[in-house]
Design a protein around this motif. Structure first.
Motif, PDB file in Angstrom:
ATOM      1  N   TYR A   1       0.361  -0.930  -0.051  1.00  0.00           N
ATOM      2  CA  TYR A   1      -0.012   0.124   0.316  1.00  0.00           C
ATOM      3  C   TYR A   1       1.056   0.893   0.181  1.00  0.00           C
ATOM      4  CZ  TYR A   1      -4.411   3.189   0.746  1.00  0.00           C
ATOM      5  OH  TYR A   1      -4.624   3.833   0.587  1.00  0.00           O
TER       6      TYR A   1
ATOM      7  N   TYR B   1       0.088   3.850  -3.034  1.00  0.00           N
ATOM      8  CA  TYR B   1      -0.415   5.166  -2.709  1.00  0.00           C
ATOM      9  C   TYR B   1       0.567   6.200  -1.775  1.00  0.00           C
ATOM     10  CZ  TYR B   1      -3.558   1.650  -4.649  1.00  0.00           C
ATOM     11  OH  TYR B   1      -4.183   1.054  -5.531  1.00  0.00           O
TER      12      TYR B   1
ATOM     13  N   LYS C   1      -2.131  15.009  -2.197  1.00  0.00           N
ATOM     14  CA  LYS C   1      -3.560  15.246  -1.889  1.00  0.00           C
ATOM     15  C   LYS C   1      -3.260  16.324  -0.469  1.00  0.00           C
ATOM     16  CE  LYS C   1      -7.097  13.256  -3.202  1.00  0.00           C
ATOM     17  NZ  LYS C   1      -8.582  13.732  -3.749  1.00  0.00           N
ATOM     18  N   ALA C   2      -1.797  16.047   0.141  1.00  0.00           N
ATOM     19  CA  ALA C   2      -1.271  17.135   0.879  1.00  0.00           C
ATOM     20  C   ALA C   2      -1.083  17.668   1.003  1.00  0.00           C
ATOM     21  CB  ALA C   2      -0.782  15.579   2.347  1.00  0.00           C
TER      22      ALA C   2
ATOM     23  N   LEU D   1     -10.649   7.920   3.113  1.00  0.00           N
ATOM     24  CA  LEU D   1      -9.440   9.046   2.277  1.00  0.00           C
ATOM     25  C   LEU D   1      -8.592   7.859   1.806  1.00  0.00           C
ATOM     26  CD1 LEU D   1      -8.648  10.489   4.739  1.00  0.00           C
ATOM     27  CD2 LEU D   1      -9.387  11.182   3.311  1.00  0.00           C
ATOM     28  N   SER D   2      -8.923   6.542   1.845  1.00  0.00           N
ATOM     29  CA  SER D   2      -7.349   5.520   1.069  1.00  0.00           C
ATOM     30  C   SER D   2      -8.251   5.539  -0.114  1.00  0.00           C
ATOM     31  CB  SER D   2      -7.622   4.062   1.875  1.00  0.00           C
ATOM     32  OG  SER D   2      -9.499   3.749   1.532  1.00  0.00           O
ATOM     33  N   PHE D   3      -6.925   4.844  -1.124  1.00  0.00           N
ATOM     34  CA  PHE D   3      -6.645   4.480  -2.073  1.00  0.00           C
ATOM     35  C   PHE D   3      -7.121   3.255  -2.640  1.00  0.00           C
ATOM     36  CE2 PHE D   3      -4.405   9.004  -1.746  1.00  0.00           C
ATOM     37  CZ  PHE D   3      -4.855   9.330  -3.317  1.00  0.00           C
ATOM     38  N   GLY D   4      -7.243   3.396  -3.690  1.00  0.00           N
ATOM     39  CA  GLY D   4      -7.208   2.072  -4.306  1.00  0.00           C
ATOM     40  C   GLY D   4      -8.440   0.750  -4.266  1.00  0.00           C
ATOM     41  N   ARG D   5      -7.931  -0.301  -3.981  1.00  0.00           N
ATOM     42  CA  ARG D   5      -9.162  -1.010  -3.172  1.00  0.00           C
ATOM     43  C   ARG D   5      -9.562  -0.768  -1.944  1.00  0.00           C
ATOM     44  NH1 ARG D   5      -8.748  -6.898  -6.787  1.00  0.00           N
ATOM     45  NH2 ARG D   5     -11.135  -6.345  -6.472  1.00  0.00           N
ATOM     46  N   GLY D   6      -8.775  -0.262  -0.832  1.00  0.00           N
ATOM     47  CA  GLY D   6      -9.533   0.311   0.585  1.00  0.00           C
ATOM     48  C   GLY D   6      -7.512  -0.155   1.504  1.00  0.00           C
ATOM     49  N   ILE D   7      -7.724   0.287   2.750  1.00  0.00           N
ATOM     50  CA  ILE D   7      -7.200   0.262   3.615  1.00  0.00           C
ATOM     51  C   ILE D   7      -6.210  -1.184   4.257  1.00  0.00           C
ATOM     52  CG2 ILE D   7      -8.787   1.048   5.446  1.00  0.00           C
ATOM     53  CD1 ILE D   7      -5.516   2.967   5.170  1.00  0.00           C
TER      54      ILE D   7
ATOM     55  N   GLU E   1      -8.998  17.348   4.880  1.00  0.00           N
ATOM     56  CA  GLU E   1      -8.804  16.364   4.324  1.00  0.00           C
ATOM     57  C   GLU E   1      -7.591  16.607   4.477  1.00  0.00           C
ATOM     58  OE1 GLU E   1     -10.966  15.916   1.258  1.00  0.00           O
ATOM     59  OE2 GLU E   1      -9.650  14.667   0.045  1.00  0.00           O
ATOM     60  N   THR E   2      -7.069  17.416   3.840  1.00  0.00           N
ATOM     61  CA  THR E   2      -5.674  17.801   3.370  1.00  0.00           C
ATOM     62  C   THR E   2      -4.557  17.345   4.859  1.00  0.00           C
ATOM     63  OG1 THR E   2      -6.254  19.552   1.926  1.00  0.00           O
ATOM     64  CG2 THR E   2      -3.559  19.182   2.636  1.00  0.00           C
TER      65      THR E   2
ATOM     66  N   HIS F   1      -5.039  13.021   4.768  1.00  0.00           N
ATOM     67  CA  HIS F   1      -3.360  13.034   4.618  1.00  0.00           C
ATOM     68  C   HIS F   1      -2.242  12.853   4.486  1.00  0.00           C
ATOM     69  CE1 HIS F   1      -5.872  11.079   0.811  1.00  0.00           C
ATOM     70  NE2 HIS F   1      -6.909  12.839   0.594  1.00  0.00           N
ATOM     71  N   LEU F   2      -1.997  14.077   5.053  1.00  0.00           N
ATOM     72  CA  LEU F   2      -0.872  14.467   5.644  1.00  0.00           C
ATOM     73  C   LEU F   2      -0.086  13.387   6.727  1.00  0.00           C
ATOM     74  CD1 LEU F   2       1.856  15.990   5.332  1.00  0.00           C
ATOM     75  CD2 LEU F   2       0.776  16.994   6.852  1.00  0.00           C
TER      76      LEU F   2
ATOM     77  N   ILE G   1      -1.679  10.691   7.058  1.00  0.00           N
ATOM     78  CA  ILE G   1      -1.637   9.150   5.904  1.00  0.00           C
ATOM     79  C   ILE G   1      -0.245   9.153   6.100  1.00  0.00           C
ATOM     80  CG2 ILE G   1      -2.305   7.462   4.504  1.00  0.00           C
ATOM     81  CD1 ILE G   1      -5.197   8.936   5.070  1.00  0.00           C
TER      82      ILE G   1
END
Lengths: 739, 673
Positions: A8, A12, A19-20, B577-583, B651-652, B655-656, B658
């Protein structure tokens, strides 16, 4: 220990960082090789960075090799990126990791541009287009035609297959989805990119076609081409029928260009006899202007600019690229001079001002304001440039260049990405020699007839000498010039280099200088034009070469120091290959192949080392090594790597299937492990000779020519790779270093 | 794609000898119980697709001769990248003159090299298959650890990452009969029962690190034997099927594997068909109504070769309709739920859908491979995507009539345009009339005027494939009473709706903008007050509350504890917030949720609690890169939860957080530049 990050993270991280708003933070040499190259390309697209910033260099390196990066093999990504980073001028970290690892020591390599579309080993032609709102590049090579998204380099759909070898491509149509390819013999094939349906497949009258253009005439699309007859065919793309009666009577059209002007569709034709004619195509073809260029015209382009009128660009065989007023035939500004034939020109606009880009066989592309050539920029390429085009990508004007190394690249014409060139010409031969201070030097031969000695990075080799004398290649227009072949090593305690260039055999003492040049020890000239590529050998205190002196002479092996012929003499046979000298059992052997058998012959007695090894076709490259106390020969060619016992001629392990491009093979010992290295079109691979499994690889962004390998007593293997530059890298066993 | 998706054949090869000619030196052994332990785990029917078989190798478990072993391990057809091999060797082992031997029935103790099998030779034989990447070798013999000395260093270092070799006793040490198998049995039993902290029902395969560590610990504690491990894969191994893995939990109802991707979820089935409480959210599935839409889909799925793009805005029920088409055509489902089909008119004919693919997060290659597998196309006919497409063409060409393929979530594919241009347009090429293709694509609005919406993916797909377009939320297919019926079901808790409830349902449907998601949330919210007490003002207020706040209110009622609810929300937001198929469930979810916001850390137990709550109905479980991942089941929901609650970090910043979590997990230093 290199531990792969979580998938992951690899897929990603860049997405979250983007996004950040901190994407730059995650783009560092330690992390970049692990990130999913496809997703990262989608995130980055053609994002520019401040010139000469860290990010600018990093992205420049990444974009020059991103087509070689993969999800499955991050270790190869590390190797490819480290070499590219060093070539761009950014030091790379020594990675601490288990297993075989690469550490590039120095690189002098042509770099720059963003690779979009790659045909390994095949000369492409390219064109810009817009498809479904996305900028695309169309490239054709051999019989394949591909469509790639310009900003990400992703291939859109499978390759289209033309029935004959492609000489030019174009894309157009109201939806931007009509794709055209033209073969040398005039086979015009059209497809719809979206439905993949073949729309048309016709043969145009004539031969020797090199150029194709598409444009809109009376609200319908036409394809325009001309070849040796000089007759111009203008065909409707929807029916294939003649839109205009064939016209033109000046033979050998080399270049065709179309431009939409205020008065309708215009055509420019570049002819082999050094003239350019322009035509109005609106109702019927009417001649407008004839311009005498003076030298064979290879390429033309035509465009109308506000405030400048209709401009004509030309590229000629004498290396000149010029701009003309297409209405009056008056030259606008001085022509630009390249070292090789100009094969491609294009006009574009940046900020409303006309720009000219020209590509030449010497591997240079010059891009500049059309009327101010001195303000231009040189974009270095590793090989001849076949196509240049301006296009719009994500709202930016970009230049596309198709190069004979198989790659099509994108460049910002104003601020090119980290372009760098370090070596003139191409290096076709390389040797690695140990120095007396536990290091290695590299000896090379290039296509300018030079012998060079390199001791480290820098813009120039430490020593360079012309080995060609009065011998110069008689060149075909599009062929690579032959490079000087070199072998180097120590004889009688002195570092010597043996060279071969167009039949001139020379032995130099690199430890001894005369007037600042290595001392020439001995010269031996083969009959000019009749020679076959000789085999050279320097090592174990001897310097030998095998060659035929004249058409009728047998093949002899001579001592390069004394000129004495050894006892080995082979009958002249046009089908036999000299595959080099090899040391085994304290003797020197000459490897000879006749397409069916490979034999090692004692250079003094002619006694074979073992039974012949059966081969099919040219064995390509061979090497001899010692595995578990046994002499083993590696035979690399025809899509296979074979490891055979010399004593029996039998395969030790099942042949390893590889690519068909063989640039070299060598045995080496890394730490405590035996390995075999193979050099391919653009990759060096390392194999376990006991299992046939691949252990590591070093991919390059462009093609390579030769490889030399030296195993050091400390367990490190030095690998020198030559091509459009030179790389010296270490191959080491990270496992052995831990603890 | 999960770790095992590329494995077509799974072989359990047991080499076992129980009686010996030289029985004074090599007494008989009861190896049957050892074999049974290994087989009970690896060949258990409940493993489904992950099950191994000993077919073709049975003879090796019955005191084989050397030539039999050699023939079966080195002869044709051999092993390829499509094989996974577990090799279990038990019996007597003995080291003689520096070589470790597997003692065979006729082995002569004084000349073991004559009729015995060199143990390292076994490994060499398998290692000769250069494409074989999934291998577990268990040497359960005395002095097995001596083998490690015999495997050439070159081979030992270079074994592929997916290989591992376990020697059940160290060099020079005897292995106790049944010691390893007993320990293995206990470990598997604990994993199966869920009594061990590492056991889980989420992941189809075990991680070697845990597995080996646990075997090692118990073997040492109980038998003073040391397990010698040579090479150990990092990620989950196909050779270690998780006995507790529950393929049905939160997953599709039982259908043919080729259709499983789009089959309705079990919980959705429970909710909407069996009316079982507690109600979970609809998971995108609507089983009743949509007669006109279903009729059209069934017509296409059973008619001549054709391509239909099923477009529509998020939440309009297109995915549910496609899922219903797929599931209700499945023979296994029809047999089990015949009573349900009786009230689900219109119902497609049995087996009218051949393959169903959810494109979310998938590449063209992955989708092509899934289609090929679903059609039974076998091995790819060449490299890459072309190889799979050729295999699909061959499979289609061998059929009597066209096949029906349903692909949903094309807009969520790894690269939707690439999937369209590189795969689908080749499959629908006009010279092949072999396919009925139905494609679900989210589009904006329900109007038919393409020009007003601008060119979007659905348009591109229609143009590229020469397809017809069906707008699932267009007036032509929209039946307001379906939405009202759905709301009424929820208001009545599955009972027969009262007239008041039906009237309220109609009012809800009229205000919910053709969104099943919003309708469901509003209806659930209003299910408690009596239907006739819901004023227009209240209804308007609830509808205007929006998806996010309705979800928050739902969580408030379902998770009373504020601290727990906060953690659940952070986990849900992380999934949004995850991408692809999930977290990823195991490694990153709790860490990322901890980092996003809040002072109280979220841990794996909190994840487990969320998954056991009814709020788990908001989530879809999926696999990516061999691990379990979770994402929000609905795009509208994802958008709503991405924003977070009032007061949450934006949201920003999320993501930071994460990004930094991912960096830390990779061991990468975060440096501000």
């Amino acid at each position: 220990m290199i531990q792969a990050p979580h998938p992951y993270v690899r897929r990603y991280l860049a997405g979250h960082a983007a996004k950040a708003g901190v994407l730059e933070q995650v783009l560092v040499p330690d992390q970049l090789p692990w990130l999913d190259p496809v997703r990262l390309a989608r995130q980055l697209r053609l994002t520019p960075a401040p010139e000469h910033s860290r990010l600018w260099t990093l992205l420049g390196a990444w974009r020059s090799v991103r087509h070689r990066l993969s999800w499955d093999d991050p270790r190869s990504n590390i190797a490819a990126l480290d070499a590219a980073l060093l070539a761009s001028g950014m030091p790379t970290p020594r990675r601490s990791g288990a297993g075989l690892s690469w550490h590039p020591r120095w690189v002098e390599w042509v770099t720059g541009g963003t690779v979009v579309g790659s045909f390994e080993g095949r000369r492409p032609f390219a064109a810009f287009g817009q498809l479904a709102g996305r900028s695309v590049l169309v490239t054709g090579s051999d019989t394949d035609v591909g469509v790639w998204e310009s900003a990400t380099g992703e291939q859109l759909g499978e390759l289209f297959s033309a029935s004959e070898e492609v000489a030019a491509v174009a894309i157009g149509g109201d939806e931007g989805s009509t794709l055209a390819s033209l073969s040398r013999s005039g086979r015009l094939t059209l497809w719809d990119v979206v439905s993949r349906a073949q729309l048309l497949d016709v043969s145009l009258p004539g031969d020797a076609f090199r150029s194709l253009a598409m444009g809109r005439l009376r609200d319908r699309w036409v394809a325009v081409a001309a070849g040796s007859t000089g007759q111009v065919s203008v065909r409707w793309v929807d029916t294939g029928e003649d839109a205009l009666a064939p016209f033109g009577d000046v033979p050998f059209v080399r270049g065709v260009a179309l431009a939409r002007t205020g008065t309708g569709l215009r055509a420019a034709l570049g002819h082999a006899d050094g003239i350019v004619t322009t035509w109005d195509l609106q109702e019927q073809a009417e001649p407008r202007v004839t311009i005498v260029i003076g030298s064979e015209v290879n390429a033309v382009d035509l465009a109308e600019f506000d405030g400048y009128g209709i401009l004509l660009a030309t590229g000629t065989s004498n290396g000149l690229a010029g701009v003309w007023d297409a209405t009056t035939g008056v030259p606008l500004g001085p022509a630009w001079e390249h070292d090789g034939e100009v094969r491609a020109v294009a006009l574009g606009s940046v900020g409303g001002d006309p720009m000219l880009v020209a590509g030449a066989l010497d591997g240079t592309v010059h891009v500049a304001p059309a009327l101010q050539p001195a303000a231009g920029t040189v974009l270095p390429h590793p090989d001849a440039v076949t196509t240049v085009e301006f296009g719009d990508v994500d709202g930016r004007v970009m230049v596309a260049t198709a190069c004979a190394d198989g790659n099509t690249r994108l460049w910002d014409p104003v601020q090119p990405s980290a372009a760098r060139t370090s070596v003139d010409g191409r290096i076709g031969s390389v040797a690695v020699v140990a120095t007396d201070h536990d290091d290695v030097d590299v000896v090379t031969g290039d296509d300018r007839g030079h012998l060079q000695l390199w001791s480290g990075p820098g813009d120039l080799p430490m020593t360079q000498v012309d080995v060609a004398g009065d011998r110069r290649a008689r060149l075909e227009k599009t062929a690579h010039e032959p490079a000087a072949t070199v072998a180097a090593g120590h004889v009688a305690g002195r570092l010597v280099a043996l060279t071969s260039y167009l039949g001139a055999i020379r032995l130099f003492d690199l430890d001894s200088q005369v007037n600042g040049r290595p001392r020439l020890v001995r010269a031996h000239d083969l009959e000019e034009g009749t020679w076959r590529p000789p085999a050279l050998h320097v090592g174990d205190d001897e310097a030998l070469f095998a060659a035929t002196d004249t058409w009728n002479d047998p093949i002899r092996v001579r001592d390069a120091v004394t000129g004495r012929a050894t006892g080995l003499q082979l009958p002249q046979d046009a089908s036999s290959y000299l595959l080099g000298f090899h040391r085994s059992r304290a003797r020197t052997w000459l490897a000879v192949s006749d397409h069916r058998q490979l034999t090692f012959l004692d250079v003094e007695t002619g006694t074979p080392l073992g039974p012949p090894i059966e081969v099919q076709g040219s064995p390509g490259s061979v090497a001899v090594g010692l595995l578990e106390g046994e002499d083993v020969v590696a035979v690399f060619g025809s899509g296979r790597l074979r490891l055979c016992d010399v004593s029996s001629g039998a395969d030790r392990i099942p042949p390893i299937t590889t690519s068909y491009t063989a640039r070299g093979v060598a045995f080496a010992r890394v730490g405590e492990r035996d390995v075999v290295l193979t050099a391919h079109f653009a990759t060096v691979r390392v194999w376990n000779p006991y299992t046939g499994r691949r252990l590591a690889q070093l991919p390059f962004g462009t093609n390579i020519e030769a490889m030399a390998v030296h195993s050091s007593p400390d367990g490190i293997v030095h690998v020198a790779v030559a091509g459009p530059g030179l790389l010296l890298t270490e191959l080491y066993d990270g496992s052995a270093r831990i603890g | 794609m999960s770790a095992g998706d590329d494995v077509l054949r799974r072989h359990l090869i047991a080499i076992a000898t129980d009686t010996f000619a030289a029985d004074a030196t090599f007494p008989p052994l009861d190896v049957a119980s050892e074999l049974r332990t290994v087989a009970d785990w690896l060949t258990d029917e409940s493993l489904g697709d992950r099950r191994f078989t000993d077919e073709g190798y049975e003879v090796l478990a019955r005191s084989p001769r050397y030539d039999q072993i050699r023939q079966l391990l080195t002869g044709d057809p051999g092993f390829t990248s499509g094989d996974a091999v577990v090799l279990y060797v038990t019996g007597h082992g003995h080291k003689d003159q520096g070589v470790h031997w597997v003692v065979l029935r006729d082995s002569d103790p004084s000349r073991l090299s004559h009729n015995s099998l060199g143990t390292a030779e076994l490994i060499r034989w398998l290692a000769a298959y250069r494409d074989l990447t999934h291998v577990l070798i268990i040497i359960d013999l005395c002095q097995a650890g001596d083998v490690a000395d015999e495997i050439p260093a070159a081979l030992q270092r270079d074994l592929p990452e997916g290989w591992f070799v376990l020697c059940t006793a160290s060099a020079g040490v005897d292995a106790g009969l049944g010691a390893f198998s007993g320990v293995l049995e206990s470990v598997i039993a604990d994993l199966r029962s869920g009594t061990h902290r590492e056991s889980n029902d989420q992941e189809p395969y075990l991680r070697p690190s845990y597995f080996v560590e646990e075997l090692q610990r118990r073997l040492t504690e109980k038998h003073r034997q040391k397990l010698v491990s040579i090479n150990q894969p990092y990620g989950p191994s196909v050779c270690l099927p998780n006995p507790r893995y529950d393929a049905t939990r939160l997953e599709a109802v039982a259908t043919n594997p080729a259709r499983r991707d789009l089959a309705l979820s079990q919980s959705a089935l429970d909710t909407h068909w069996l009316h079982r409480a507690p109600v979970t959210f609809d998971q995108g599935s609507v089983f009743t109504g949509r007669r006109r839409l279903m009729t059209r889909l069934i017509d296409v799925a059973t008619g001549p070769a054709d391509t239909l793009v099923v477009a529509g805005r998020a939440g309009c029920g297109k995915s549910a309709a496609l899922a219903r088409l797929v599931t209700c055509s499945d023979a296994a489902f029809r047999q089990q739920y015949a009573h349900v089909l009786a009230v689900a008119e219109p119902v497609p004919p049995a087996d009218s859908v051949d393959v169903a693919v959810l494109a979310t997060g998938k590449t063209p290659d992955q989708i092509a491979q899934q289609i090929a597998d679903g059609l039974g196309a076998g091995e790819p006919q060449g490299d890459g995507l072309t190889g799979w497409i050729t295999a699909i063409w061959q499979a289609l060409g061998a059929r009597d009539g066209p096949a029906t393929l349903v692909i949903d979530g094309l807009d969520e594919a790894s690269d939707p345009t690439a999937v369209t241009l590189t795969l689908l347009e080749r499959l629908t090429s006009q010279k092949y009339g072999w396919l009925r293709l139905l494609i679900g694509v989210r589009s904006s609005g329900s109007g038919a005027t393409t020009d007003q919406r601008g060119r979007e993916l659905a348009d591109l797909v229609v143009d590229a494939l020469g397809a017809r377009r069906l707008q699932a939320d267009a007036d032509e297919f929209w039946e307001e009473e379906d939405l009202a019926g759905y709301a009424a079901q929820l208001l009545a808790h599955g009972e027969q709706p009262s007239p008041e409830q039906s009237r309220l349902a109609a009012r809800i449907a009229g205000r919910s903008g053709r969104s099943y998601l919003l309708t469901g949330l509003v209806a659930r919210h209003l299910a408690e007050p009596s239907a006739d007490s819901v004023s227009d003002a209240l209804l308007r207020e609830v509808v205007e509350t929006g998806v996010r706040d309705l979800v928050l209110q739902d969580l408030e009622s379902s998770i009373p504890d504020p601290a727990m609810r906060d953690k659940a929300l952070r986990l849900l937001r992380t999934a949004a917030l995850s991408f692809g198929r999930g977290i990823p469930w195991r490694d990153l979810w709790a860490r990322a949720a901890t980092a996003i916001d809040g002072a109280v850390p979220v841990d794996q137990d909190d994840v487990a609690r969320l998954l056991n709550q009814r709020a788990s109905g908001y989530l879809i479980r999926d696999m990516e890169d061999g691990g379990v991942v979770y994402r929000l089941f609905h795009d509208e929901l994802k958008s709503a939860l991405t924003e977070g609650r009032p007061g949450d970090v934006d949201e920003t910043s999320a993501h930071l957080a994460i990004t930094r979590t991912l960096m830390a997990h990779a061991g990468w230093e975060w440096t501000l530049r």
